[in-house]
Design an enzyme around this catalytic site. Structure first.
Site, PDB file in Angstrom:
ATOM      1  N   GLY A  76       0.805  -1.216   0.000  1.00 27.88           N
ATOM      2  CA  GLY A  76       0.000   0.000   0.000  1.00 27.88           C
ATOM      3  C   GLY A  76       0.841   1.269   0.000  1.00 27.88           C
ATOM      4  O   GLY A  76       1.807   1.379   0.750  1.00 27.88           O
ATOM      5  N   CYS A  90      -8.147  -1.860   5.323  1.00 29.52           N
ATOM      6  CA  CYS A  90      -7.068  -2.272   6.218  1.00 29.52           C
ATOM      7  C   CYS A  90      -7.519  -2.211   7.674  1.00 29.52           C
ATOM      8  O   CYS A  90      -7.952  -1.168   8.150  1.00 29.52           O
ATOM      9  CB  CYS A  90      -5.828  -1.407   6.041  1.00 29.52           C
ATOM     10  N   GLY A 144      -6.918 -14.917  -0.257  1.00 36.15           N
ATOM     11  CA  GLY A 144      -7.197 -15.288   1.117  1.00 36.15           C
ATOM     12  C   GLY A 144      -6.834 -16.746   1.307  1.00 36.15           C
ATOM     13  O   GLY A 144      -7.635 -17.631   1.052  1.00 36.15           O
ATOM     14  N   THR A 173       0.096 -14.691   2.174  1.00 36.89           N
ATOM     15  CA  THR A 173       0.806 -15.390   3.234  1.00 36.89           C
ATOM     16  C   THR A 173       1.640 -16.562   2.714  1.00 36.89           C
ATOM     17  O   THR A 173       2.726 -16.834   3.230  1.00 36.89           O
ATOM     18  CB  THR A 173      -0.219 -15.855   4.281  1.00 36.89           C
TER      19      THR A 173
HETATM   20  C1  LIG Z   1       2.139  -8.784   6.349  1.00 35.90           C
HETATM   21  C2  LIG Z   1       0.948  -8.375   5.563  1.00 35.90           C
HETATM   22  C3  LIG Z   1       0.830  -7.077   5.086  1.00 35.90           C
HETATM   23  C4  LIG Z   1      -0.277  -6.674   4.349  1.00 35.90           C
HETATM   24  N1  LIG Z   1      -0.345  -5.402   3.844  1.00 35.90           N
HETATM   25  C5  LIG Z   1      -1.390  -5.039   3.033  1.00 35.90           C
HETATM   26  C6  LIG Z   1      -1.437  -3.772   2.397  1.00 35.90           C
HETATM   27  O1  LIG Z   1      -0.524  -2.954   2.529  1.00 35.90           O
HETATM   28  N2  LIG Z   1      -2.511  -3.450   1.632  1.00 35.90           N
HETATM   29  C7  LIG Z   1      -3.535  -4.351   1.424  1.00 35.90           C
HETATM   30  O2  LIG Z   1      -4.481  -4.038   0.700  1.00 35.90           O
HETATM   31  N3  LIG Z   1      -3.506  -5.582   1.982  1.00 35.90           N
HETATM   32  C8  LIG Z   1      -2.460  -5.952   2.790  1.00 35.90           C
HETATM   33  N4  LIG Z   1      -2.418  -7.213   3.345  1.00 35.90           N
HETATM   34  C9  LIG Z   1      -3.522  -8.147   3.075  1.00 35.90           C
HETATM   35  C10 LIG Z   1      -3.164  -9.109   1.936  1.00 35.90           C
HETATM   36  O3  LIG Z   1      -2.922  -8.440   0.744  1.00 35.90           O
HETATM   37  C11 LIG Z   1      -4.276 -10.138   1.720  1.00 35.90           C
HETATM   38  O4  LIG Z   1      -5.476  -9.457   1.416  1.00 35.90           O
HETATM   39  C12 LIG Z   1      -4.520 -11.006   2.931  1.00 35.90           C
HETATM   40  O5  LIG Z   1      -3.307 -11.312   3.577  1.00 35.90           O
HETATM   41  C13 LIG Z   1      -5.241 -12.312   2.585  1.00 35.90           C
HETATM   42  O6  LIG Z   1      -4.490 -13.094   1.690  1.00 35.90           O
HETATM   43  P1  LIG Z   1      -3.506 -14.293   2.161  1.00 35.90           P
HETATM   44  O7  LIG Z   1      -4.294 -15.140   3.114  1.00 35.90           O
HETATM   45  O8  LIG Z   1      -3.134 -15.010   0.917  1.00 35.90           O
HETATM   46  O9  LIG Z   1      -2.346 -13.652   2.836  1.00 35.90           O
HETATM   47  C14 LIG Z   1      -1.313  -7.607   4.091  1.00 35.90           C
HETATM   48  C15 LIG Z   1      -1.195  -8.926   4.567  1.00 35.90           C
HETATM   49  C16 LIG Z   1      -0.087  -9.313   5.284  1.00 35.90           C
HETATM   50  C17 LIG Z   1       0.000 -10.735   5.772  1.00 35.90           C
END
Ligand SMILES: Cc1cc2nc3c(=O)[nH]c(=O)nc-3n(C[C@H](O)[C@H](O)[C@H](O)COP(=O)(O)O)c2cc1C
Ligand SMILES: Cc1cc2nc3c(=O)[nH]c(=O)nc-3n(C[C@H](O)[C@H](O)[C@H](O)COP(=O)(O)OP(=O)(O)OC[C@H]3O[C@@H](n4cnc5c(N)ncnc54)[C@H](O)[C@@H]3O)c2cc1C
Ligand SMILES: Cc1cc2nc3c(=O)[nH]c(=O)nc-3n(C[C@H](O)[C@H](O)[C@H](O)COP(=O)(O)OP(=O)(O)OC[C@H]3O[C@@H](n4cnc5c(N)ncnc54)[C@H](O)[C@@H]3O)c2cc1C
Ligand SMILES: Cc1cc2nc3c(=O)[nH]c(=O)nc-3n(C[C@H](O)[C@H](O)[C@H](O)COP(=O)(O)O)c2cc1C
Ligand code: FES
Ligand code: FES
Lengths: 279, 308, 308, 279
Positions: free
Chosen positions: B51, B134, B247, B270
Site C-alpha cells: 500500500g 485495512c 485469502g 501469506t
Molecule cells: C504482512 C501483511 C501485510 C499486508 N499489507 C497489506 C497492504 O498494505 N494493503 C492491502 O491491501 N492488503 C495488505 N495485506 C492483506 C493481503 O494483501 C491479503 O489481502 C490477505 O493477507 C489475505 O491473503 P492471504 O491469506 O493469501 O495472505 C497484508 C497482509 C499481510 C499478511
C-alpha cells in the site's frame, strides 16, 4: 534469483543444556556463502505452524553449519525432535551479519545487499588493525558470537567474550577452544559471576576498542548506553518477531535514527548508535 | 485417451488489461527487490505493490506479527515511504519488468486517496487497487469498507480522479459483502479484490500480553480460505465486474477453487512468506491441475464448476 | 521457591449459577450418550445441548461436513427431534448428571423460540442458550443475530417468557459485534456466548462441486480462534454481562487465552470431534497452566492479563 | 466410558495395488472387541487435517487388525507414508457392523448400542441356518467383506462373493484362501468380467437367500432395488462424510424410512429396505 529455500540433511541434533539444542546441517551452499551474524530461516513441517523460525549461524565450517537454539515454543520443540539424517527446509543466509572489517567486506557484499548510504560507517576504521574487541552475549544471543569470535581472531584482533546465562551456561568449550579470554555470568550465580553481563562489565572495568553484542533487548540497550558514554563503537544484533524472514512483509522492523529498518534484510546487526532504543 | 493438446492458455483480462496468467502478488506480502531474489518476476500475471499513501507512514510498533493455527496476524500498519518516494525510487524498477503493475493505494482520509491516484495519473501503471479495508489503521481505511454508502462515495470520487481502472479491495469484516460490492460497482469500480484480512487477536498466555503491539491485527493464511471462497462466490453472483480472489491460497488447487468460485485472477499473500517462491510454484501447480482435468483456459475452469 | 498451595478454585458463576469449572460443551458437538462413552460427564462445568427447536427439524442433506485447513465446515442444519421429544427422552437423562444443564434453543421465527422456552419453564435446567446465529438455516436464525434491532427485540420477548437466565449466542458474521452485544444486554440478556461459526464455503476442485450439499456452512476449529478472541475482547469491554467464550479452543492454554480476553466460561466444540475426551483434557491442561503460573482461581487468570 | 482413542503400533503398511495400501495394527483391545462391518477412526498427525478418517475392519485376528485403504486425499496419503513400528491414533471400533445372525448377536450387543425398536428385524430368521449368502463389494467397499465372509463361514453359511473394481483387483487371494465362490468384475475388463457387479449379477442369475453389500452408493441403490424385486433381504454398509465419527455431531446421516440416522453410530450397516435411496 540468488536466494533459495534448500532441503538439507541434519548431521546431528543434540541437547547441550536444559532446553538448549545444537544442530549441525550439511550444507556447503550455506557454509561457503555466509558471514557471522547472519541467520537462516528454518521452516517447521507441522503445517499449522506456518512461519519460518530465524536462527543465527553459530559455527561455520567448510561444508557444515551449526545452529544452537532454545526450545521456547512449538517450532523449536519440533526442531528438537528431528534426528540425524532427516532433511529440513532451510533458507540460504539472510541479513547482513556483523561488519568485521575491510578484508571481509568484499566477501560480505556478495551475499548481502544494502542501499547506497546505508552501510554503517562509524567504527569501520577501528576494525582495521589488531584491536581489543569485546563480545557480549546474553542467553540465546551467545551462539552467534562463536562464529564471530573465530572470524575476528582470523583478522588478528584480541578477543574478550562476556556471556550471561540464567543458570546453566553452554558453548563455553567452543570459546575456550579458541583460546580467548572468557567471562561467564549467571543470574543465579550457579556458575561464574553472579549477575548480568552489564553487572559484570560495570564491576570489572577494562579497556576495549570495539564491542559486538547479541542478546535480549534490555541488555543491548544498556550496553549501547555504556558504549556511547565510553565513546566506543558497538554493533548489536537485534531480534524481532518475523513474518517472512527475507524482507517482503515489513513485519520485523527496528526503529533507527533513519526510521524503521527491516531486521531480517537490513539487520539483524545495527550500530548501537543508530538504534532508537526508546521508540 | 491421451490427446495432443496445445499448451494451456492462462491469460485473463481484468478491466481491459490482459495478464499473461492469473497469478498476482497480494499487497503487503511482496517486495520486488526481495521477492525477486527467489524467482523471475516476469513470470507473474501482475505485481501488486505494498500500500502507498500520500505521505510517508511509519506503521505500527512491534511486534507486528503473530502466528496462529494455520494462519498469522499482522499489524504492520501500512508502513510506506509515501507516493513521491514510490514514484521516484520503486516504480522505475517495476516498470522494467515484463508484467502488469497494480499499485495498491492506502489512505486515512478521502484526500489521501485522491492525492495518490492523482500523482499516479501520468505514470505507466496498469491498474490501481484501492485498499478500503485495512484493519490496522486506527483513523480510517476500514471505515470506508464497512458501510456501503461510504464505499460508494469514495469509489465515485476516486473514479473521477484516476486515469487507470480501479479495483476496490474489500474487507471481509462485514455483515454482507455483496452490499459493498454492489455499491462500488454502481459507482464505477472496474473490479473488486477480496478478501483483505479478518480482524483477529492473540494473547500470549505466557507473557500475558497481546501478541501484537497493536493488540488486534489482520488474520491471513489458509485458515481464512473458506471465508474468502464464500465471499468470492457470493460477490460473483451479485456483480458483473471482475474479481481478484485471495485469502489463504497455498496451492494451485486452491487457485482453481477461487476461479471456480468466480475469481478472474488470484493473489498470493501469506503463502509467499512461508515459501518465497510460492507464486511461481502455485502457477505451475495450476497448470498441472489444468492438464490433469483437460482444462485449456482459465475460463474453462470457471465454467467447469457444477453449482446445482 | 515451591510453596504448598491449595488446589485451584476452578469455580465460575454465570448469571447466578455456579459451575464447578469453566469447561462446557459447545452446542452441536456433544451428545450426552455418545460423548459419555469417552469421559465422565460430571467433570464438566456444564453441558450445552444440541440446538432444540419447537418441532422436529430434519436438517440438511449430506454432505454436511467438509474439512478445511485447521478447521472444518458444517451444515448440519440443526437437525433435532423437537422440544417435546427432548423433554421426554433426553432431559431426564441429563438431569441425572451432577453438572449444570444449558439448553441451546433454535428457531426460525420468534414464535419457535417462544414455544421452546415456554415448554422449558417447568423443567429443572440451569440456563438457556439462545442461538440467534446459525448460518445453516435459510429462513432465519442468523437474521436475528445480524441486526442490533432484531437481536434486541427477540431478546426482550424471550426474556419475558423464560424462567431461566438467557445467554444469547451471537454470530461473528457482523460488522460490529459490540453493537449486537450491547443491544441484547440492554434488553435483559443474562449473558452472551461467542462465537458461533464463520460463514464459509469449500469447492472440491476434483468433483468440481461445493463440498457441502448446502454449499455454504459454518467454519469452526482452531482456524477461527483469533477472530473469536478478538470478539470476546471487544465485547468484554462493551458489556457487563458474563461471556461464554468459544471458537477453536484446543488446549488448556487456549482456554486461558479466552479467559484473559474476558470470558467467564468456555465451550469446547470442534476439538471434541477430533479428540472425544478434549473437554476433560483441556480442563486438566488449564489446571496445569494455573499451577505453572501460580493462578489460584479463574478470576486470577483474567486479572493476570496485562492490557496496556 | 467404554470407548477410547488408542495409540497403537503399526506392524506393517504395504502397497497392494495402485493407490491401495494394507495396514496391520497390533491391537488386542480392538481385535478382541469388534465385529465385521465396524470401522475405526484413524486420526491424522498432520495438524492441519483435523478430522478422523473412518476405515473399515478388513481382517480381524487374535491380536491384530488389518485395514485396506485407498489413497484419495491428504489423510490417506499421510497414512500411506507410515512405516512399520510407528504408532498411530486409532479409535476403538465404531458403529454396528453387519448383523450376522443370532449366535453372534450377543457378542455384538456388548459393543454396540441400539435404541429399543431400532434393531433391524427383517431377515433375521434367514440368518439362522446354513444359507446361501451373496456378498457384493465395489472398490474400497471390498475390504470389509473379507472379515464378513470369514465370520459367515464360521456360522456355516455358503458364501458367494462378487467384487467389482475399476481396473486392478485386490484382496482376491484373501477370498480365495477362504475357499468360497469368487467372481471379479472390472470396469475396464482388464480382469474378470467386464462391467459392474450389477451387470454381472443381471447377466448371471443365481439363487441367494441373503445379500450383504459395501461399495459406492449407486451400486448399493441398484442392488437394493434388485433385492426388493427378488424379495431377498440385503444389508448395506453406507458411507458418508464424517465429522466426529462417534455419534456426537450429526454430520454423517443416512436418510432412512425412520428419518435421518447417524452412519457412524447407528450404521454404517442398514437394511436395504430401510434406506431412503432417493432422498
Ligand atoms: C504482512 C501483511 C501485510 C499486508 N499489507 C497489506 C497492504 O498494505 N494493503 C492491502 O491491501 N492488503 C495488505 N495485506 C492483506 C493481503 O494483501 C491479503 O489481502 C490477505 O493477507 C489475505 O491473503 P492471504 O491469506 O493469501 O495472505 C497484508 C497482509 C499481510 C499478511
Ligand atoms: C535474527 C534472529 C536470530 C535468532 N537466532 C536465534 C538463535 O541462534 N538461537 C535461538 O534459540 N533463537 C534465536 N532466535 C529466536 C528464535 O527465532 C525464536 O526463539 C523462535 O522463532 C521461536 O519459535 P517457536 O516456534 O519455538 O516459538 P513460538 O511458538 O513462536 O513462541 C515464541 C514465544 O512464545 C512464548 N511461548 C510459547 N510457548 C511457550 C511455553 N510453552 N512456555 C513459555 N513461553 C512460551 C514465549 O514467549 C516464546 O518466546 C533468533 C531470532 C532472530 C530474529
Ligand atoms: C464407515 C466408513 C468406512 C470406510 N472404510 C473405508 C475403507 O475400508 N477403506 C477405504 O479406503 N476407505 C474407506 N472409507 C472412506 C475413507 O474414510 C475416505 O476415503 C477417507 O476418509 C478420505 O480421507 P482423505 O484425507 O485421504 O481424503 P480427503 O482429503 O478427505 O478427500 C476426500 C475426497 O476429496 C477428493 N480428493 C481429494 N484430493 C484429491 C486428489 N488429489 N485427486 C482426486 N480427488 C481428490 C476426492 O473426492 C476424495 O474422495 C470409509 C468411509 C466410511 C464412512
Ligand atoms: C457440527 C457442528 C454443529 C453445530 N451445531 C450448533 C447448534 O446446534 N447450535 C449452536 O448454537 N451452535 C452450533 N455449532 C457451533 C458451535 O457450538 C461453536 O459455536 C462453533 O463450532 C465454534 O466453536 P469451535 O471452534 O470450538 O467448534 C455447531 C458446530 C459444529 C462444528
Ligand atoms: S520478516 Fe518480513 S520483512 Fe522482515
Ligand atoms: S460423524 Fe459425527 S455423528 Fe457421525
Amino acid at each position: 534469483m540468488t536466494k533459495k529455500i534448500l532441503e538439507e540433511r541434519i548431521t546431528s541434533n543434540q541437547k547441550i543444556a536444559e532446553g538448549i539444542f545444537r544442530m549441525t546441517i550439511y550444507s556447503p551452499e550455506i557454509a561457503q556463502n555466509c558471514t557471522p551474524g547472519q541467520f537462516v530461516n528454518l521452516y517447521p513441517r507441522g503445517r499449522h505452524t506456518l512461519l519460518p523460525r530465524p536462527i543465527s549461524l553459530c559455527k561455520i565450517e567448510d561444508e557444515h553449519i551449526t545452529l544452537v537454539y532454545g526450545v521456547v515454543g512449538q517450532g523449536t520443540q519440533e526442531f528438537s525432535e528431528y534426528t540425524q539424517g532427516q532433511e529440513l527446509r532451510v533458507s540460504t543466509p539472510q541479513g547482513n551479519g556483523f561488519d568485521i572489517g575491510p578484508s571481509l567486506s568484499e566477501k560480505m557484499s556478495k551475499f548481502t545487499v544494502k542501499r547506497e548510504g546505508e552501510v554503517p560507517t562509524l567504527g569501520r576504521s577501528e576494525l582495521e588493525a589488531g584491536r581489543q574487541m569485546t563480545l557480549v552475549g546474553g542467553g540465546l544471543g551467545v551462539p552467534s558470537l562463536v562464529a564471530l569470535a573465530k572470524a575476528l581472531i582470523t583478522q588478528g584482533h584480541h578477543i574478550r567474550v562476556i556471556c550471561g546465562f540464567r543458570t546453566e551456561p553452554y558453548l563455553i568449550e567452543e570459546f575456550e577452544a579458541l583460546g580467548i579470554s572468557l567471562y561467564v555470568t549467571t543470574d543465579s550465580g550457579d556458575y561464574g559471576f553472579k549477575g548480568t553481563v552489564m553487572d559484570y562489565i560495570c564491576a570489572h572495568p577494562f579497556a576495549s576498542d570495539y564491542y559486538y553484542a547479541c542478546g535480549p533487548k534490555p541488555m543491548l540497550r544498556e550496553l549501547a548506553a555504556y558504549c556511547r558514554e565510553k565513546q566506543v563503537p558497538v554493533q548489536v544484533s537485534m531480534e524481532e518477531r518475523m513474518g517472512c524472514g527475507y524482507g517482503a512483509c515489513l513485519g520485523c522492523v527496528c526503529n533507527t535514527q533513519r526510521g524503521y529498518k527491516k531486521v531480517c534484510s537490513e539487520g539483524p546487526v545495527f550500530l548501537g548508535e543508530e538504534v532508537d532504543w526508546y521508540a | 485417451m491421451l490427446e495432443l493438446r496445445d499448451k494451456q492458455d492462462l491469460r485473463v483480462t481484468i478491466a481491459g488489461i490482459t495478464f499473461s496468467n492469473p497469478i498476482t502478488t497480494a499487497s503487503g506480502t511482496f517486495s520486488a527487490k526481495e521477492s525477486g531474489y527467489f524467482y523471475d518476476l516476469n513470470e507473474l500475471g501482475a505485481v501488486i505493490t505494498k500500500g502507498v499513501s500520500s505521505h510517508a507512514w511509519e506503521g505500527n510498533k512491534t511486534p507486528r506479527i503473530a502466528e496462529t493455527y494455520g494462519g498469522m496476524l499482522n499489524a504492520v500498519g501500512l508502513q510506506n515511504p509515501g507516493i513521491d518516494d514510490f514514484i521516484a525510487n520503486e516504480l522505475p524498477w517495476l516498470q522494467k519488468l515484463d508484467t502488469k503493475i497494480i499499485v495498491n493505494v492506502a489512505g486515512k482520509t478521502p484526500e489521501d486517496y485522491y492525492t495518490v491516484v492523482e500523482k499516479l495519473w501520468h505514470e505507466k501503471i496498469d491498474l490501481l487497487e484501492i485498499n478500503i479495508s485495512c484493519p490496522n489503521i486506527k483513523c480510517g481505511g476500514i471505515g470506508f469498507g464497512t458501510s456501503p454508502k461510504m464505499a460508494a462515495e469514495i469509489t465515485k470520487e476516486i473514479k473521477k480522479r484516476a486515469r487507470q481502472p480501479i479495483i476496490m479491495k474489500l474487507t471481509p469484516n462485514v455483515t454482507d459483502i455483496t452490499e459493498i460490492a454492489k455499491a462500488v460497482e454502481a459507482e464505477g469500480a472496474d473490479g473488486v479484490s477480496l478478501i483483505n484480512t479478518l480482524l483477529g487477536m492473540k494473547i500470549d498466555v505466557h507473557t500475558r500480553k497481546p501478541a501484537l503491539f497493536n493488540k488486534t491485527g489482520g488474520l491471513s493464511g489458509p485458515a481464512i480460505k473458506p471465508v474468502a471462497v464464500r465471499m468470492v462466490y457470493q460477490v460473483r453472483r451479485s456483480v458483473g465486474i471482475p474479481i481478484i480472489g485471495l485469502g489463504g491460497i497455498m496451492t494451485g488447487e486452491d487457485a482453481a477453487e477461487f476461479i471456480m468460485a468466480g475469481a478472474d485472477a488470484v493473489s498470493i499473500g501469506t503463502a509467499a512468506l512461508l515459501d518465497p517462491g510460492a507464486p511461481i510454484r502455485i502457477k505451475k501447480e495450476l497448470i498441472a491441475y489444468m492438464e490433469r482435468y483437460h482444462f485449456n483456459s482459465i475460463k474453462e475452469i470457471r465454467d467447469g464448476f457444477i453449482d446445482l
